[in-house]
Design an enzyme around this catalytic site. Structure first.
Site, PDB file in Angstrom:
ATOM      1  N   ALA A  74      -6.230   3.769   5.483  1.00 55.16           N
ATOM      2  CA  ALA A  74      -5.871   5.108   5.980  1.00 55.16           C
ATOM      3  C   ALA A  74      -4.685   5.014   6.932  1.00 55.16           C
ATOM      4  O   ALA A  74      -4.765   4.323   7.952  1.00 55.16           O
ATOM      5  CB  ALA A  74      -7.068   5.724   6.701  1.00 55.16           C
ATOM      6  N   ALA A  75      -3.597   5.677   6.610  1.00 55.67           N
ATOM      7  CA  ALA A  75      -2.406   5.615   7.450  1.00 55.67           C
ATOM      8  C   ALA A  75      -1.390   6.641   6.990  1.00 55.67           C
ATOM      9  O   ALA A  75      -1.451   7.128   5.863  1.00 55.67           O
ATOM     10  CB  ALA A  75      -1.760   4.231   7.366  1.00 55.67           C
ATOM     11  N   TYR A 141       7.472   3.739  11.430  1.00 53.41           N
ATOM     12  CA  TYR A 141       6.383   3.372  10.507  1.00 53.41           C
ATOM     13  C   TYR A 141       6.138   1.867  10.558  1.00 53.41           C
ATOM     14  O   TYR A 141       5.008   1.408  10.765  1.00 53.41           O
ATOM     15  CB  TYR A 141       6.724   3.826   9.081  1.00 53.41           C
ATOM     16  CG  TYR A 141       5.805   3.230   8.046  1.00 53.41           C
ATOM     17  CD1 TYR A 141       4.439   3.483   8.088  1.00 53.41           C
ATOM     18  CD2 TYR A 141       6.292   2.386   7.046  1.00 53.41           C
ATOM     19  CE1 TYR A 141       3.586   2.912   7.157  1.00 53.41           C
ATOM     20  CE2 TYR A 141       5.455   1.819   6.115  1.00 53.41           C
ATOM     21  CZ  TYR A 141       4.100   2.079   6.185  1.00 53.41           C
ATOM     22  OH  TYR A 141       3.256   1.499   5.265  1.00 53.41           O
ATOM     23  N   HIS A 189       8.771   8.200  -3.552  1.00 54.15           N
ATOM     24  CA  HIS A 189       8.942   6.872  -4.162  1.00 54.15           C
ATOM     25  C   HIS A 189       9.703   6.929  -5.481  1.00 54.15           C
ATOM     26  O   HIS A 189       9.629   7.916  -6.211  1.00 54.15           O
ATOM     27  CB  HIS A 189       7.570   6.216  -4.372  1.00 54.15           C
ATOM     28  CG  HIS A 189       6.868   5.952  -3.085  1.00 54.15           C
ATOM     29  ND1 HIS A 189       5.982   6.836  -2.540  1.00 54.15           N
ATOM     30  CD2 HIS A 189       6.947   4.918  -2.217  1.00 54.15           C
ATOM     31  CE1 HIS A 189       5.540   6.363  -1.395  1.00 54.15           C
ATOM     32  NE2 HIS A 189       6.103   5.191  -1.164  1.00 54.15           N
TER      33      HIS A 189
HETATM   34  N1  UFG Z   1      15.160   5.789  -4.406  1.00 54.38           N
HETATM   35  C1  UFG Z   1      16.047   6.602  -5.055  1.00 54.38           C
HETATM   36  N2  UFG Z   1      15.629   7.845  -5.415  1.00 54.38           N
HETATM   37  C2  UFG Z   1      14.382   8.320  -5.167  1.00 54.38           C
HETATM   38  C3  UFG Z   1      13.470   7.468  -4.493  1.00 54.38           C
HETATM   39  C4  UFG Z   1      13.896   6.212  -4.118  1.00 54.38           C
HETATM   40  O1  UFG Z   1      17.210   6.224  -5.291  1.00 54.38           O
HETATM   41  O2  UFG Z   1      14.076   9.453  -5.520  1.00 54.38           O
HETATM   42  C5  UFG Z   1      15.575   4.422  -4.026  1.00 54.38           C
HETATM   43  C6  UFG Z   1      15.493   4.174  -2.545  1.00 54.38           C
HETATM   44  O3  UFG Z   1      16.669   4.577  -1.913  1.00 54.38           O
HETATM   45  C7  UFG Z   1      15.245   2.660  -2.529  1.00 54.38           C
HETATM   46  C8  UFG Z   1      14.422   2.396  -3.791  1.00 54.38           C
HETATM   47  O4  UFG Z   1      14.675   3.526  -4.629  1.00 54.38           O
HETATM   48  O5  UFG Z   1      16.457   2.002  -2.649  1.00 54.38           O
HETATM   49  C9  UFG Z   1      12.941   2.288  -3.534  1.00 54.38           C
HETATM   50  O6  UFG Z   1      12.530   3.408  -2.768  1.00 54.38           O
HETATM   51  P1  UFG Z   1      10.999   3.777  -2.513  1.00 54.38           P
HETATM   52  O7  UFG Z   1      10.998   5.023  -1.680  1.00 54.38           O
HETATM   53  O8  UFG Z   1      10.254   3.814  -3.797  1.00 54.38           O
HETATM   54  O9  UFG Z   1      10.440   2.541  -1.694  1.00 54.38           O
HETATM   55  P2  UFG Z   1      10.959   1.902  -0.317  1.00 54.38           P
HETATM   56  O10 UFG Z   1      11.503   0.556  -0.686  1.00 54.38           O
HETATM   57  O11 UFG Z   1      11.843   2.806   0.443  1.00 54.38           O
HETATM   58  O12 UFG Z   1       9.613   1.862   0.517  1.00 54.38           O
HETATM   59  C10 UFG Z   1       8.561   0.968   0.261  1.00 54.38           C
HETATM   60  C11 UFG Z   1       7.262   1.607   0.730  1.00 54.38           C
HETATM   61  C12 UFG Z   1       7.297   1.835   2.215  1.00 54.38           C
HETATM   62  C13 UFG Z   1       7.603   0.569   2.911  1.00 54.38           C
HETATM   63  C14 UFG Z   1       8.852  -0.076   2.361  1.00 54.38           C
HETATM   64  C15 UFG Z   1       9.007  -1.433   2.921  1.00 54.38           C
HETATM   65  O13 UFG Z   1       7.047   2.803   0.059  1.00 54.38           O
HETATM   66  O14 UFG Z   1       6.039   2.292   2.644  1.00 54.38           O
HETATM   67  O15 UFG Z   1       8.780  -0.217   0.953  1.00 54.38           O
HETATM   68  O16 UFG Z   1      10.315  -1.663   3.172  1.00 54.38           O
HETATM   69  F1  UFG Z   1       7.797   0.786   4.229  1.00 54.38           F
END
Ligand code: UFG
Length: 325
Positions: A74-75, A141, A189
């Site tokens: 949970a977070a 976060y 995501h």
């Molecule tokens: N991205 C896009 N378009 C979108 C969504 C994401 O281009 O609509 C890109 C982001 O910019 C990033 C990559 O896709 O380069 C992955 O993005 P996500 O949002 O899927 O995942 P993140 O790597 O940002 O985040 C994940 C977890 C977080 C965690 C992080 C650790 O979801 O909780 O990894 O660094 F903090």
């Protein structure tokens, strides 16, 4: 030996609850449904609606169900939101987890598995990232999870708590039997957003940045299948339960596939699987996105005997697509 799963109505918590149930392990779910979904609650598992910051509720639960271990999912987990509302993250993640662990040690619940994140590392100085990499989170976060990790050795020292903090890289995919999948609101995501375009719920995928120092200019991430994550939680708990009293079992462990894929590679794979052209809209970089995040998973393999099954992107995207389709 019942395990309490906090956040069992969420994406990774629900998959782990299923894995434990499938293995015949007794489980109870506690979730306040603030960011989770009732539809993700697995059938046949007792569910208590409530807050992890409610000490009285925790004490009642621990006693009523004879809880011996806690897996804490949970977070709040949206990096962007955490930049705007840091207090929400420090209270919901760090402070409430202190309440949860305090209630555990007061009720002799001695085993704790934490959902942590690659966000504790911040901008990496070396790839692949191993557990000894410096921790310099670049958003509230990541810091809210690092604060919990910093607390754990003190609970261990004072009360003998055994703990493992699992630092997930990019959790993705869905239960291959279609019983659970990835749902968030809002969805930020990459893979679910790509699939929304394939389902024509969105016109185009916004891609954040094409000028990163990577071969195709888009960010590289380490996608790890959610059922492999679920398995790792069971193995981490087994490891704690079977470790000798004097053994140094507690610690942090990365969970990633060890391979990196760029945003464009993910889109290309999704195009093949869905048969949809998935139009792209180029956008500026999203603040706080590191160029490359890839895990070293050596420690998980050695310490937990973890052997991820869904190591290729096809299988990750296929299961996510099957769940939505
Ligand atoms: N991205 C896009 N378009 C979108 C969504 C994401 O281009 O609509 C890109 C982001 O910019 C990033 C990559 O896709 O380069 C992955 O993005 P996500 O949002 O899927 O995942 P993140 O790597 O940002 O985040 C994940 C977890 C977080 C965690 C992080 C650790 O979801 O909780 O990894 O660094 F903090």
């Amino acid at each position: 030996m019942t395990t309490l799963i906090t956040g069992g109505a969420g994406y990774i918590g629900s998959h782990t609850a299923l894995a434990l149930r499938d293995a015949g392990k007794p489980v109870v779910i506690l979730d306040d449904i603030s960011t989770g979904f009732r539809q993700l609650l697995p059938e046949g598992i007792p569910f208590v609606e409530g807050d992890i910051g409610d000490s009285q509720l925790l004490q009642d639960l621990f006693q009523r169900y004879e809880i011996k271990s806690v897996m804490h999912f949970a977070a709040r987990s949206l990096v962007g939101q955490s930049m705007k509302e840091p207090g929400t993250y420090f209270l919901a993640n760090s402070a409430k987890t202190a309440t949860l662990i305090q209630a555990m040690v007061q009720n002799n619940v001695g085993h704790f598995i934490l959902s942590s994140t690659a966000a504790v590392y911040g901008e990496p100085t070396a790839i692949p990232i191993d557990e000894n990499h410096v921790l310099q989170p670049t958003n509230p976060y990541g810091l809210s999870k690092k604060i919990i990790e910093d607390m754990l050795p003190w609970f261990e020292k004072a009360h003998g708590l055994k703990w493992i903090s699992l630092r997930y890289f990019n959790a993705a995919g869905a239960d291959p039997q279609g019983r659970s999948g990835e749902i968030h609101d809002p969805e930020t995501h990459l893979i679910p957003n790509i699939l929304k375009v394939a389902l024509e719920e969105k016109e185009a995928l916004q891609v954040f940045g094409n000028d990163y120092p990577t071969p195709d200019g888009t960010c590289i991430r380490d996608y790890v299948h959610v059922t492999d994550l679920a398995k790792a939680h069971m193995q981490a708990l087994d490891f704690l339960l079977h470790s000798a009293r004097e053994e140094k079992a507690s610690g942090t462990i990365n969970l990633g596939s060890g391979s990196g894929y760029s945003v464009l590679e993910v889109i290309e794979t999704a195009r093949r699987i869905t048969g949809h052209p998935i139009p792209v809209q180029w956008c500026p970089r999203r603040p706080g996105d590191p160029a490359i995040l890839v895990a070293s998973n050596k420690k998980a393999k050695e310490k937990l005997n973890w052997n991820p099954k869904h190591t290729n992107l096809e299988s990750i995207i296929q299961t996510a697509w099957d769940y939505l389709g």
